[in-house]
Design an enzyme around this catalytic site. Structure first.
Site, PDB file in Angstrom:
ATOM      1  N   VAL A  10       0.855  -1.181   0.000  1.00  0.00           N
ATOM      2  CA  VAL A  10       0.000   0.000   0.000  1.00  0.00           C
ATOM      3  C   VAL A  10       0.891   1.230   0.000  1.00  0.00           C
ATOM      4  O   VAL A  10       1.966   1.238   0.602  1.00  0.00           O
ATOM      5  CB  VAL A  10      -0.941   0.008   1.225  1.00  0.00           C
ATOM      6  CG1 VAL A  10      -0.166   0.168   2.512  1.00  0.00           C
ATOM      7  CG2 VAL A  10      -1.998   1.103   1.098  1.00  0.00           C
ATOM      8  N   SER A  11       0.474   2.261  -0.717  1.00  0.00           N
ATOM      9  CA  SER A  11       1.174   3.547  -0.656  1.00  0.00           C
ATOM     10  C   SER A  11       0.322   4.508   0.152  1.00  0.00           C
ATOM     11  O   SER A  11      -0.882   4.319   0.294  1.00  0.00           O
ATOM     12  CB  SER A  11       1.420   4.117  -2.058  1.00  0.00           C
ATOM     13  OG  SER A  11       0.207   4.506  -2.662  1.00  0.00           O
ATOM     14  N   THR A  12       0.938   5.539   0.656  1.00  0.00           N
ATOM     15  CA  THR A  12       0.213   6.499   1.511  1.00  0.00           C
ATOM     16  C   THR A  12      -0.958   7.122   0.765  1.00  0.00           C
ATOM     17  O   THR A  12      -2.057   7.279   1.303  1.00  0.00           O
ATOM     18  CB  THR A  12       1.174   7.599   2.000  1.00  0.00           C
ATOM     19  OG1 THR A  12       2.275   6.978   2.648  1.00  0.00           O
ATOM     20  CG2 THR A  12       0.482   8.537   2.957  1.00  0.00           C
TER      21      THR A  12
END
Length: 528
Positions: A10-12
């Site tokens: 997951v990315s921010t």
């Protein structure tokens, strides 16, 4: 039983925009493994963009897989293919590497049997979709930044002298930041004077707290953000150009253009590169009477331990003078320059008239330039109308537009160089200047090192020559020289007060003819 590694990424931005979370992905993957009787070897948590496979946790996983014997891990599981990659080309390459290790990558919510050739079409769609999404997002961001730039907003890290701020609505802007802003303004003003070497000015500003490298200092002096301009780069058929920024300008265009002239050598004066001590204010201003080279200066320690300062030549001629004597004689020479009190009001009257005349000329010049700019703009309007009426083609219009734009840029540059009317009262400026000229010796004696050197640079147009305990007759600033010559001539002519006053007006007119930079000389000497 098959063995799998679970890959949770997951990315921010994704977590904020779409609600992805590592915990949710992990739960879904473990439930899938439980139902399908798959043993979980490890869970890899990644917090990184999927644009490339240059991700810390993925690289560690790949190294681990290559170091193990074949058959230890059968699967790498993830929820969707966009968790695996957002770049189709990189994804195909990585799939081939994994299959070479007998490891099958699989998205449990988008399952594909890669042994079936037709499924490769679906894989291409799954992989292309996030890549297209990335490209669209990047394009939207690019156009958003470009639109904001055209509106005059500065969106990058604030340049020296400014600080990044946000409005209550979240819009970014830059605002002056003290004390850096004042130091930036002072830097431009000192360079524009053309008196001291730029490197010396940089050193002085650095000591005052302007934390820049030399190369950054030079780039700052070329940066148009300080005059309130924003650069819009070229894009497709649109040429690069500058727009008016929404931020506050620190300096005027006139000052900026003066600095550019100095840096390009067009407005360069005889610069003095000196690092002097208080005891050696004339270092860099003296010329050797024997060989014509410049004199330097340094202290000499006596047997008693006391230091004595000398100006001396570096050449074999070994010429040297005691600094205290040379400094004292300079003050005596400057004290010889004086104007009789009764003459000052006549000089004041005539100089005011000259300055007013020059300011009127500037007003006419500015009006003429504005008319020329308007004429060029009308040419462009006519060309645009001809294009709309199909009387010229687009190539001809682009050529006309380019010529007109270049002409307008040149005219605007000339317009910016036309000095505005001084903010201070002209009469007060003249009074201040004449007070300086009438008391050069006292002013020099009371000044600090930097002010002494500035006074010397503006008073003498050549280096001074000292010999036989005195100075040779120096070449003085033309305006000052004329004023003193006129004053001496009037002093000799004793009979006929009225004729003296009439003669003064005629002689002061010589200053108008012989000093092309009278206003500059007055401002510099008056310290304004």
């Amino acid at each position: 039983m098959k063995i799998a590694d679970l890959y949770v990424r997951v990315s921010t931005d994704e977590q904020a925009d779409k609600g992805y979370s590592q915990r949710n992905q992990e739960e879904v993957l473990k439930r899938y493994c439980l139902v399908n009787d798959i043993k979980v070897r490890q869970v890899i948590y990644e917090d990184h963009s999927a644009k490339t496979f240059d991700r810390p946790e993925w690289q560690r996983l790949l190294t681990d897989l290559k170091g193990r014997r074949k058959g230890k891990v059968d699967l790498i599981l993830f929820t969707k293919w966009d968790r695996f990659s957002r770049n189709a080309g990189d994804a195909y390459f990585m799939i081939n590497i994994l299959r070479g290790l007998n490891i099958e990558p699989q998205a449990i919510e988008q399952p594909l049997d890669l042994e079936i050739p037709e499924n490769k079409m679906m894989l291409a769609i799954y992989l292309a979709a996030p890549e297209v999404e990335n490209d669209r997002r990047a394009l939207n961001i690019f156009h958003g930044i470009r639109r904001a730039t055209k509106e005059g907003r500065y969106l990058k890290k604030a340049p020296t002298g400014y600080i990044n701020r946000s409005t209550v609505t979240g819009k970014k802007y830059i605002a002056p930041k003290e004390p850096e802003a004042s130091l930036v303004i002072e830097s431009f003003e000192k360079v524009a004077e053309g008196t001291f070497n730029t490197e010396k000015i940089y050193t002085e500003m650095f000591k005052k707290g302007l934390s820049l490298t030399k190369s950054s200092f030079w780039r700052m002096l070329r940066d148009k953000h300080y005059i309130g301009k924003i650069f819009v780069p070229a894009y497709k058929d649109e040429e690069s150009h500058f727009v008016e920024g929404q931020h506050e300008a620190l300096i005027s265009e006139r000052l900026f253009n003066s600095v550019q002239d100095i840096l390009d050598g067009r407005g360069r004066k005889n610069k003095v590169k000196i690092v002097s001590k208080e005891q050696l204010p004339l270092r860099g201003f003296l010329e050797c009477p024997n060989c014509g080279r410049g004199l330097t200066g340094s202290p000499s320690k006596s047997k008693t331990g006391k230091y004595y300062y000398y100006y001396h030549c570096k050449s074999p001629c070994r010429c040297r003078f005691r600094a205290d004597l040379v400094n004292e004689k300079l003050i005596e020479m400057l004290n010889q320059f004086s104007i009789k009190e009764e003459r000052l009001k006549y000089f004041q009257k005539e100089l005011i008239e000259i300055l007013n005349s020059k300011l009127n000329d500037r007003g006419n010049e500015k009006k003429s330039l504005l008319e020329k700019i308007e004429n060029e703009s009308n040419k462009l309007k006519k060309a645009r109308q001809l294009l709309l009426n199909d009387k010229i083609d687009s190539d001809d219009f682009k050529e006309i537009k380019k010529e007109v734009s270049n002409s307008i840029d040149r005219l605007e540059l000339q317009l910016a160089s036309v000095r505005e009317k001084p903010k201070r009262n002209i009469k007060e400026m003249i009074k201040s200047c004449l007070r300086v000229i009438s008391n050069l010796g006292d002013l020099y004696a009371k000044s600090g090192l930097e002010d002494k050197q500035r006074l010397l640079s503006s008073t003498f147009s050549e280096k001074l020559v000292f010999e036989k305990n005195n100075y040779r007759t120096p070449k003085v600033n033309k305006m000052i020289s004329l004023i003193y010559l006129i004053d001496r001539g009037l002093y000799i002519k004793k009979n006929g007060t009225k004729s003296q006053n009439e003669d003064l007006c005629r002689q002061v007119e010589l200053i108008r003819e012989n000093s092309n930079h009278l206003g500059d000389d007055i401002r510099l000497l008056a310290g304004i």
